[in-house]
Design a protein around this motif. Structure first.
Motif, short mmCIF file in Angstrom:
data_model
loop_
_atom_site.label_atom_id
_atom_site.label_comp_id
_atom_site.label_asym_id
_atom_site.label_seq_id
_atom_site.Cartn_x
_atom_site.Cartn_y
_atom_site.Cartn_z
N ASP A 1 25.68 11.78 -5.08
CA ASP A 1 25.93 13.20 -5.31
C ASP A 1 27.42 13.42 -5.05
OD1 ASP A 1 26.22 16.06 -5.03
OD2 ASP A 1 24.05 16.18 -4.79
N VAL B 1 30.53 17.15 1.81
CA VAL B 1 29.51 16.84 2.80
C VAL B 1 29.99 15.84 3.83
CG1 VAL B 1 27.23 15.79 3.16
CG2 VAL B 1 27.57 17.48 1.34
N ASN B 2 30.55 14.71 3.37
CA ASN B 2 30.99 13.69 4.33
C ASN B 2 32.03 14.23 5.30
OD1 ASN B 2 29.25 11.88 3.21
ND2 ASN B 2 30.81 10.68 2.14
N ARG C 1 27.31 8.32 7.76
CA ARG C 1 28.35 8.16 6.75
C ARG C 1 28.09 6.98 5.84
NH1 ARG C 1 32.58 9.94 11.15
NH2 ARG C 1 31.73 8.15 12.13
N ASN D 1 22.26 14.28 7.09
CA ASN D 1 23.13 13.24 7.64
C ASN D 1 23.40 13.43 9.13
OD1 ASN D 1 24.05 11.23 5.56
ND2 ASN D 1 24.35 13.13 4.43
N ARG E 1 22.27 18.18 2.46
CA ARG E 1 22.85 16.85 2.65
C ARG E 1 23.62 16.77 3.97
NH1 ARG E 1 21.99 14.05 -2.13
NH2 ARG E 1 23.33 12.32 -1.49
N THR E 2 24.23 17.87 4.36
CA THR E 2 24.91 17.90 5.67
C THR E 2 23.90 17.80 6.80
OG1 THR E 2 26.75 19.24 4.80
CG2 THR E 2 26.38 19.28 7.19
N ASP F 1 28.92 14.73 -1.78
CA ASP F 1 29.20 13.88 -0.61
C ASP F 1 30.68 13.59 -0.52
OD1 ASP F 1 26.54 13.76 0.13
OD2 ASP F 1 26.16 11.86 -0.89
N THR G 1 24.82 7.68 2.97
CA THR G 1 24.94 8.44 1.75
C THR G 1 25.84 7.79 0.71
OG1 THR G 1 26.72 9.72 2.73
CG2 THR G 1 24.52 10.65 2.83
#
Length: 476
Positions: A160, A167-168, A4, A130, A126-127, A163, A7
């Protein structure tokens, strides 16, 4: 560094744009496509087209670099692929208007007016990055950054908007779901110290520094870990050989003696004075090595099955959404199979010794050695109890999902191996069950398991697969 925080460390100008976007999001409930997204417009071309396949390939490379037991590797695959599936479901919900099957945790219809360039690829990548960074970042951060740059042509720390919008959230909900799951249990194993009970398998004529004491047993309390789909690791615990209740009754039984004789004959490295005949055929020996993948540097048993999943999926032309669901189901089943089989190995009344201990310390043949050995020629054994077989349980869990997902067991396919000592690199199978069965019995031919380890592992793995398939990611 956690996933977390990694990114959300762009330089000051990017951070200001991120903050502005977040303020618009809070005020209006929607956002415009912002400039930093255009940096992702032209993705590099790759031999691995599908992002689900690409990031599973990255996982297998990380496992080769990291080593360790198959349980943690299966857990990592389940975390990554279930998070990918929820991220892909979020993308489908946002831009396609619906999803075909239920999410693992939650699919988020995130905010946005216009679909950004390569947005599906970015949501998945991106997922995945991370999740892997959170799992392996201590040792593999530079490698993961390299794979991210290879895929996207940008730095993973560059801003991005995805995120913030999706994504986050996908990463956080998976990490929160697995926080405190028992995977870091520090308890040290103490053996029963009785005939029939597992003990370290390092001997003067086959030294193994990694298995000289009880404390070196690999992930002995993994069976207590919180499963991904099962109610507990013991949900489908098989009866034998635990039904004997005590080691004394087990060793006195005719069934046990037959088990020992079977592996003594089929799994010996070579003939000895007391074991003059090895009944293993050349094809069985080839299969034994094909399925091994025991040593660090290989993609381990779950990795071999993930590679096969990719090969079958590519041959049948699955799209990204279907791939995400298939890989999530397979990975969840294998993760829970790893938990269930560790419950059997360590948390039942019988922590069964390996065949080498049964044959040598049972007085049958002090010179007997299993076929399994290092590339340097030193015979070795996995450093944990024999019953039930992890290879068999993983394989049956995989096959159980595959045949249910595709609606047929009778699908022909080829499989490959990472095992450097395998005389063949590809084997052909006419069904998923045939591959799982050969995988299971290869452990007997390799000399590290009894037949009932294979049989009970196959039954256990299929029950896990049935439960996962009927309770998780169900079609809507």
């Amino acid at each position: 560094m956690s996933a977390r925080t990694r990114t959300v460390r762009p330089h000051t100008g990017m951070w200001r744009r991120a903050l502005s976007a977040a303020m618009v999001l809070a005020a209006t409930g929607s956002v415009l496509t912002v400039a930093p997204q255009t940096a992702q417009a032209a993705l590099p071309q790759h031999a691995i087209a599908d992002p689900v396949h690409y990031w599973n390939d990255v996982l297998l490379q990380v496992v080769r670099r990291e080593g360790g037991g198959p349980g943690p590797m299966a857990r990592a695959a389940a975390m990554m692929n279930a998070a990918i599936y929820d991220a892909e479901s979020s993308y489908q919900l946002k831009w396609k208007g619906k999803i075909a099957s239920e999410p693992y945790i939650y699919a988020h219809k995130y905010d946005g007016w216009i679909e950004g360039p390569a947005e599906e690829e970015r949501v998945i990548g991106r997922t995945a990055y991370n999740i892997l960074l959170g799992l392996y970042g201590e040792n593999q951060a530079h490698f993961l950054d390299e794979k991210f740059r290879e895929r996207f042509g940008t730095e993973p720390t560059e801003f991005d908007l995805l995120d913030l919008t999706v994504v986050n959230r996908m990463v956080t909900q998976m990490e929160d779901a697995r926080d405190g799951d028992g995977s870091d249990n520090p308890q040290v194993y103490v053996g029963d110290d009785k005939p029939g009970a597992w003990r370290p398998t390092s001997y003067p004529d086959m030294p193994d520094p990694s298995c000289e004491s009880d404390s070196q047993a690999v992930t002995p309390f993994w069976g207590r870990m919180k499963p991904f789909a099962l109610t507990s690791g013991s949900q489908f615990r098989p009866a034998t050989p635990g039904l004997y209740g005590t080691y004394e009754k087990l060793l006195a039984s005719d069934a046990y003696k037959a088990q020992v004789e079977a592996v003594r004959s089929f799994g010996a490295d070579r003939p000895t004075a007391r074991t003059p005949v090895v009944n293993r055929t050349p094809d069985q020996e080839a299969a034994a090595w094909f399925w091994a993948n025991d040593l660090d540097g290989t993609y381990k048993p779950p990795g071999q099955l993930l590679q096969a999943t990719r090969d079958v999926a590519q041959a049948r032309g699955l799209n990204t959404y279907d791939n995400a669901r298939l890989f999530a189901l397979v990975s969840i089943a294998m993760a829970d199979a790893g938990i269930a089989v560790r419950d059997v190995k360590f948390l039942t009344p019988i922590d069964l010794w390996r065949p080498v201990s049964a044959i040598r310390e049972g007085g049958l043949d002090p010179e007997w050695k299993p076929l399994l050995k290092t590339p340097e020629g030193v015979n070795v054994n996995p450093c944990f109890p024999a019953w039930a077989s992890g290879h068999a349980t993983f394989a049956a869990a995989w096959a159980g999902v595959m045949k249910r997902y595709f609606g047929s067991d009778g699908i022909a396919f080829d499989m490959t191996t990472d095992e450097p000592q395998s005389p063949v690199k590809t084997r052909h199978f006419t069904s998923f069950s045939a591959a799982a069965t050969e995988n299971a019995y290869s452990r007997v031919w390799l000399g590290v398991h009894f037949p009932w380890d294979a049989e009970d592992g196959l039954a256990l793995g299929d029950k896990v697969a049935a439960h996962v398939f009927t309770t998780k990611l169900r079609e809507l």
